[in-house]
Scaffold this active site. Sequence first.
Site, mmCIF file in Angstrom:
data_model
loop_
_atom_site.group_PDB
_atom_site.id
_atom_site.type_symbol
_atom_site.label_atom_id
_atom_site.label_comp_id
_atom_site.label_asym_id
_atom_site.label_seq_id
_atom_site.Cartn_x
_atom_site.Cartn_y
_atom_site.Cartn_z
ATOM 1 N N PRO A 71 -6.137 23.327 35.018
ATOM 2 C CA PRO A 71 -5.971 23.422 36.472
ATOM 3 C C PRO A 71 -5.127 24.645 36.797
ATOM 4 C CG PRO A 71 -4.550 21.702 35.579
ATOM 5 C CD PRO A 71 -5.412 22.172 34.448
ATOM 6 N N CYS A 93 4.578 22.439 36.128
ATOM 7 C CA CYS A 93 4.587 23.607 37.006
ATOM 8 C C CYS A 93 6.015 24.135 37.165
ATOM 9 C CB CYS A 93 4.007 23.253 38.376
ATOM 10 S SG CYS A 93 4.006 24.653 39.522
#
Length: 345
Positions: free
Chosen positions: A27, A111
């Site tokens: 992703p 992240c």
Amino acid sequence: MRSLLPHLSDPLKIGSIALKSRVFQSPLSGVTDLVFRRLVRRFAPVSMMYTEMVSATEIHHLQRLPKLMEIDPDEQPVSIQLFDCRPDFMAEAARKAVGEGAMTIDINMGCPVNKITRKGGGSSLLRQPEVAEQIVREVVGAVGVPVTVKTRLGWSDAEITILDFARRMEDAGATMITVHGRTRAQGYTGPARWDWIRRVKQTVSIPVIANGDIFDLESAIRCLEATGADGVMCSRGTLGYPVLVGEIDHYLKTGEKLAAPTSMELLSLAKEHLQGLWEYKGQRGIFQARKHLSWYCKGFAGAAGLRDRFSRIESVGEGCDVIDRAIEAIGSESVPSAFEREIRI
């Protein structure tokens, strides 16, 4: 010819599902939309794809689900990646994601971006393992599909906590963990530390997917040999090169190295990418296409100037015209120098 890693040609069991490929498309925010995934899937039809990460808070407050969650019924296997620090919001978002067609739910715990971590999401969960555990437990309890986690080695070199963290995720019910071989403090700088991924593989019994510095087939092979991981996840290596996942998957299954696409073939893919973004997102897609088109520009005379031209395109027609002339230039012995001069104006 057989693969040098024959066991990696077998299906990969993740909870209740068996994947026919051990090569994953990561992703990537602002990248892995429906248009990009379709291009990657053309060369890797059975590989797991991931949506861009979606905020569970946004899902909770919006009346309509964000476009990021849109899945083509024909693009399976596909997973929706979620992020947040609220277990109840994550469980709610996971149920909606399954309703949209997600085969698995992936939880982003890696992240490094400040706007994500300062709100308690992404890699900040490495510092809150109890919260991370509760998120996984509630999501697992909310859906009937496998729940996976993508994370990093730790917050910093002084806080490499991945071994304990991975055990916690497994105990909480995660059926696979993808490890990016860098800390949050590293961001995307410095080499990925595959040795830590090997340690994770030796620590947990669920599948471990290696991520970080997979830029070509050779690096994927080195990573798999160094880590003993159950598969690899491609990230930045697919920017401007959507064939990478398929190249690696083909090699793992057959031992055959496919011929790399020519610059002309890659520019043809760039044109298709541009047209797809225009059809899917309109003018916003043109603005997003600027970065994508620049990533396709490498390995041929005039690539730098072409990147500059792409950074300023205003319409799909303009972009297609630039690409067509670039393809014509590459295919001619007399035109490239003239074209190169033109695109540097």
